[in-house]
Design a protein around this motif. Structure first.
Motif, PDB file in Angstrom:
ATOM      1  N   ALA A  76       0.881  -1.170   0.000  1.00 19.14           N
ATOM      2  CA  ALA A  76       0.000   0.000   0.000  1.00 19.14           C
ATOM      3  C   ALA A  76       0.911   1.210   0.000  1.00 19.14           C
ATOM      4  CB  ALA A  76      -0.902  -0.007   1.227  1.00 19.14           C
ATOM      5  N   HIS A  77       0.590   2.222  -0.834  1.00 19.16           N
ATOM      6  CA  HIS A  77       1.499   3.352  -0.918  1.00 19.16           C
ATOM      7  C   HIS A  77       0.785   4.634  -1.324  1.00 19.16           C
ATOM      8  CE1 HIS A  77       1.870   0.479  -4.289  1.00 19.16           C
ATOM      9  NE2 HIS A  77       1.775   1.530  -5.085  1.00 19.16           N
ATOM     10  N   ILE A  78       1.371   5.731  -0.902  1.00 20.02           N
ATOM     11  CA  ILE A  78       0.890   7.068  -1.248  1.00 20.02           C
ATOM     12  C   ILE A  78       2.064   7.813  -1.860  1.00 20.02           C
ATOM     13  CG2 ILE A  78      -0.061   9.251  -0.393  1.00 20.02           C
ATOM     14  CD1 ILE A  78      -1.081   7.498   2.050  1.00 20.02           C
ATOM     15  N   ASP A  79       1.936   8.147  -3.140  1.00 10.38           N
ATOM     16  CA  ASP A  79       2.977   8.868  -3.860  1.00 10.38           C
ATOM     17  C   ASP A  79       2.675  10.361  -3.744  1.00 10.38           C
ATOM     18  OD1 ASP A  79       4.663  10.078  -5.679  1.00 10.38           O
ATOM     19  OD2 ASP A  79       4.360   8.603  -7.272  1.00 10.38           O
ATOM     20  N   HIS A  80       3.511  11.087  -2.996  1.00 12.40           N
ATOM     21  CA  HIS A  80       3.239  12.501  -2.748  1.00 12.40           C
ATOM     22  C   HIS A  80       3.388  13.362  -4.001  1.00 12.40           C
ATOM     23  CE1 HIS A  80       2.549  12.065   1.544  1.00 12.40           C
ATOM     24  NE2 HIS A  80       3.547  11.194   1.544  1.00 12.40           N
ATOM     25  N   LEU A  81       4.168  12.915  -4.964  1.00 17.61           N
ATOM     26  CA  LEU A  81       4.230  13.632  -6.244  1.00 17.61           C
ATOM     27  C   LEU A  81       2.923  13.430  -7.012  1.00 17.61           C
ATOM     28  CD1 LEU A  81       7.882  12.899  -7.487  1.00 17.61           C
ATOM     29  CD2 LEU A  81       7.019  14.948  -6.340  1.00 17.61           C
ATOM     30  N   ALA A  82       2.333  12.239  -6.889  1.00 17.25           N
ATOM     31  CA  ALA A  82       1.077  11.935  -7.596  1.00 17.25           C
ATOM     32  C   ALA A  82      -0.092  12.706  -6.995  1.00 17.25           C
ATOM     33  CB  ALA A  82       0.795  10.437  -7.561  1.00 17.25           C
ATOM     34  N   ILE A  83      -0.152  12.783  -5.665  1.00 17.66           N
ATOM     35  CA  ILE A  83      -1.300  13.459  -5.061  1.00 17.66           C
ATOM     36  C   ILE A  83      -1.202  14.978  -5.189  1.00 17.66           C
ATOM     37  CG2 ILE A  83      -1.792  11.549  -3.482  1.00 17.66           C
ATOM     38  CD1 ILE A  83      -0.598  13.145  -1.205  1.00 17.66           C
ATOM     39  N   SER A  88      -7.751  16.118 -12.518  1.00 14.96           N
ATOM     40  CA  SER A  88      -8.219  15.818 -13.873  1.00 14.96           C
ATOM     41  C   SER A  88      -7.271  14.879 -14.604  1.00 14.96           C
ATOM     42  CB  SER A  88      -8.374  17.113 -14.685  1.00 14.96           C
ATOM     43  OG  SER A  88      -7.114  17.734 -14.891  1.00 14.96           O
ATOM     44  N   GLN A  89      -6.044  14.728 -14.066  1.00 17.13           N
ATOM     45  CA  GLN A  89      -5.069  13.836 -14.701  1.00 17.13           C
ATOM     46  C   GLN A  89      -5.040  12.457 -14.053  1.00 17.13           C
ATOM     47  OE1 GLN A  89      -1.937  17.339 -15.156  1.00 17.13           O
ATOM     48  NE2 GLN A  89      -1.178  15.479 -16.110  1.00 17.13           N
ATOM     49  N   GLY A  90      -6.053  12.168 -13.248  1.00 19.44           N
ATOM     50  CA  GLY A  90      -6.179  10.800 -12.747  1.00 19.44           C
ATOM     51  C   GLY A  90      -5.751  10.584 -11.325  1.00 19.44           C
ATOM     52  N   MET A  91      -4.708  11.277 -10.897  1.00 14.02           N
ATOM     53  CA  MET A  91      -4.228  11.102  -9.520  1.00 14.02           C
ATOM     54  C   MET A  91      -4.857  12.186  -8.646  1.00 14.02           C
ATOM     55  SD  MET A  91      -2.209   8.416  -9.546  1.00 14.02           S
ATOM     56  CE  MET A  91      -1.089   7.470 -10.577  1.00 14.02           C
ATOM     57  N   GLY A  92      -4.034  13.049  -8.051  1.00  6.27           N
ATOM     58  CA  GLY A  92      -4.550  14.166  -7.288  1.00  6.27           C
ATOM     59  C   GLY A  92      -4.738  13.883  -5.808  1.00  6.27           C
ATOM     60  N   ASN A 233      -0.840  14.238 -19.732  1.00  2.54           N
ATOM     61  CA  ASN A 233      -1.370  12.876 -19.850  1.00  2.54           C
ATOM     62  C   ASN A 233      -1.991  12.391 -18.541  1.00  2.54           C
ATOM     63  OD1 ASN A 233      -0.413  12.835 -22.439  1.00  2.54           O
ATOM     64  ND2 ASN A 233       0.807  10.969 -22.204  1.00  2.54           N
ATOM     65  N   TRP A 234      -3.007  11.559 -18.681  1.00  5.21           N
ATOM     66  CA  TRP A 234      -3.595  10.894 -17.516  1.00  5.21           C
ATOM     67  C   TRP A 234      -2.505  10.074 -16.817  1.00  5.21           C
ATOM     68  CZ3 TRP A 234      -4.099   6.200 -15.234  1.00  5.21           C
ATOM     69  CH2 TRP A 234      -5.106   6.059 -14.281  1.00  5.21           C
ATOM     70  N   GLY A 235      -2.451  10.207 -15.502  1.00  2.58           N
ATOM     71  CA  GLY A 235      -1.512   9.410 -14.715  1.00  2.58           C
ATOM     72  C   GLY A 235      -0.107   9.958 -14.642  1.00  2.58           C
ATOM     73  N   PHE A 236       0.173  11.068 -15.343  1.00  2.00           N
ATOM     74  CA  PHE A 236       1.541  11.587 -15.366  1.00  2.00           C
ATOM     75  C   PHE A 236       1.979  12.002 -13.971  1.00  2.00           C
ATOM     76  CE2 PHE A 236       4.467  15.220 -15.538  1.00  2.00           C
ATOM     77  CZ  PHE A 236       5.518  14.646 -16.236  1.00  2.00           C
ATOM     78  N   VAL A 237       3.190  11.559 -13.606  1.00  2.50           N
ATOM     79  CA  VAL A 237       3.846  11.973 -12.369  1.00  2.50           C
ATOM     80  C   VAL A 237       5.280  12.335 -12.751  1.00  2.50           C
ATOM     81  CG1 VAL A 237       4.597  11.286 -10.057  1.00  2.50           C
ATOM     82  CG2 VAL A 237       2.424  10.428 -10.958  1.00  2.50           C
ATOM     83  N   PRO A 238       5.736  13.539 -12.417  1.00  2.00           N
ATOM     84  CA  PRO A 238       7.095  13.925 -12.831  1.00  2.00           C
ATOM     85  C   PRO A 238       8.160  13.082 -12.136  1.00  2.00           C
ATOM     86  CG  PRO A 238       6.165  15.559 -11.331  1.00  2.00           C
ATOM     87  CD  PRO A 238       5.056  14.611 -11.655  1.00  2.00           C
TER      88      PRO A 238
END
Length: 385
Positions: A76-83, A88-92, A233-238
């Motif tokens: 289980a994980h939380i990606d702080h760059l993703a959130i 609108s790009q899927g994460m957030g 893009n949907w799901g993009f995380v730098p």
């Protein structure tokens, strides 16, 4: 179905980590199309300090046991760059993930997923996207089509039954990812050949291969184009700076100058295409082990890979050119030049492009125009918490 209470515990210590890694090899041993990862790679993936994902993510691994037997695992994980990304790009904000699922049966899978969801809720998450193992750049999605052949390098392969388990728990498809397969021994259709020939006559266009002697500069250039091309893009995380260095180090042994192209227009680099020889073909027979002699076999293979399959994991065109005729022309030219090199230098006969988002019209159109067809489909599922 096995009997006995399923106990879920957080991974703690070396013995648990070893059990977490070992389980995948045992559960998938009977699947002829599963590719056992090298154990050192599997360990690196889940180890803070080795995988830079941990620098911007909270991660908790869990094991499931019946009595003394390990029967399942999950992360289980939380990606702080993703959130931090736009929803609108899927994460957030509020979006957590789970992945690396392995389970002997549905009861075990249900218990593991419930525990991962509970952990995410406890961290303030209100939604889950899964499976993602562990970054979106690693192995996203549950395989739903293409169980009859092995995955290429850096693609996932899970039992079909996991898909049934996930759907039964109320998960809904959020996004479908496709990979495309093509016979690269065949020339492209006449229309595509004419588009390529036209580009070759255009003095403003230059297609060049990367220079290995300038590896760091070339990697930085490609990532600059990638971040621009994929940013909406949907799901993009730098990528973080550490991840860029890590990826460069990891890719360097399998990077080949003549399989990575940069397209320049009026002297400016505007597009790239990265192709990798399918490392999975070399490591599949090794069973995850480097000793006693597999390390020597791998070094020999890396010196001059001979493969059936080439994978295109990444390509990008600068945002301002996307959806233009020029973008398609540059893509076709890069694909063609790499196709020729793949056949001539590596004996390849098959290509795989992807993953590509189901609604990425430009890339899907390019893939279809060169007579490729969808060979694997992955689904990322969504569920409110």
């Amino acid at each position: 179905m096995a009997q006995g209470e399923v106990i879920i515990t957080p991974v703690s210590g070396k013995a648990d980590r070893k059990a977490f890694i070992d389980l995948a090899y045992r559960i998938n041993a009977s699947d002829p199309h599963w590719v056992p990862p090298l154990r050192m790679e599997a360990e690196e993936l889940i180890t803070p300090g080795k995988n830079p994902f941990f620098e911007h993510a909270d991660v908790q691994l869990f094991l499931a046991r019946r009595g003394d037997a390990v029967v399942g695992r999950i992360s289980a994980h939380i990606d702080h760059l993703a959130i931090a990304m736009d929803p609108s790009q899927g994460m957030g904000p509020g979006t957590g993930n789970w992945g690396l699922l392995e389970a002997e049966d549905e009861t075990v899978a249900n218990a593991l997923i419930a525990r991962a969801e509970e952990w995410l809720r406890g961290k303030g998450m209100n939604r889950v996207l899964a499976p993602i193992s562990m970054s979106i750049w690693e192995e996203p999605g549950q395989l739903v089509k293409g169980f009859d052949h092995p995955p290429t390098v850096m693609m996932g392969h899970q039992p079909e039954r996991y898909n049934d388990y996930i759907k039964a728990l109320g998960y809904q498809p959020a996004k479908t990812l496709n990979t495309y397969e093509l016979d690269i021994t065949k020339e492209f259709p006449p229309l595509i050949q004419r588009i390529i020939a036209s580009g070759e006559k255009n003095p403003k266009i230059r297609i060049r291969q990367v220079e290995r002697s300038k590896f760091d500069q070339e990697a930085a250039l490609i990532l600059d184009i990638l971040n621009d091309a994929w940013s909406d893009n949907w799901g993009f995380v730098p990528f973080s700076d550490t991840e860029i260095m890590y990826a460069g180090k990891k890719f360097k042994p399998i990077v080949r100058e003549d399989l990575i192209m940069v397209a320049e227009y009026e002297g400016e680099p505007v597009a790239f295409m990265m192709t990798l020889p399918d490392l999975n073909e070399a490591i599949k027979p090794m069973g995850g082990k480097m000793l006693p002699f597999n390390w020597a076999k791998l070094l020999l293979w890396l010196r001059k890979p001979k493969v059936r399959t080439m994978r295109v994991p990444l390509m990008g065109v600068r945002k301002r050119l996307q959806s233009s005729r020029l973008a398609s022309q540059l893509a076709f030219m890069m694909i063609e030049y790499i196709r020729r090199n793949a056949i001539r230098e590596y004996g390849a006969t098959r290509g795989e492009i992807g993953w590509i988002l189901e609604d990425n019209q430009g890339m899907n159109a390019i893939a279809e125009a060169i007579d490729s067809h969808i060979n694997k489909v992955y689904v990322i599922y969504d569920k409110p918490l």
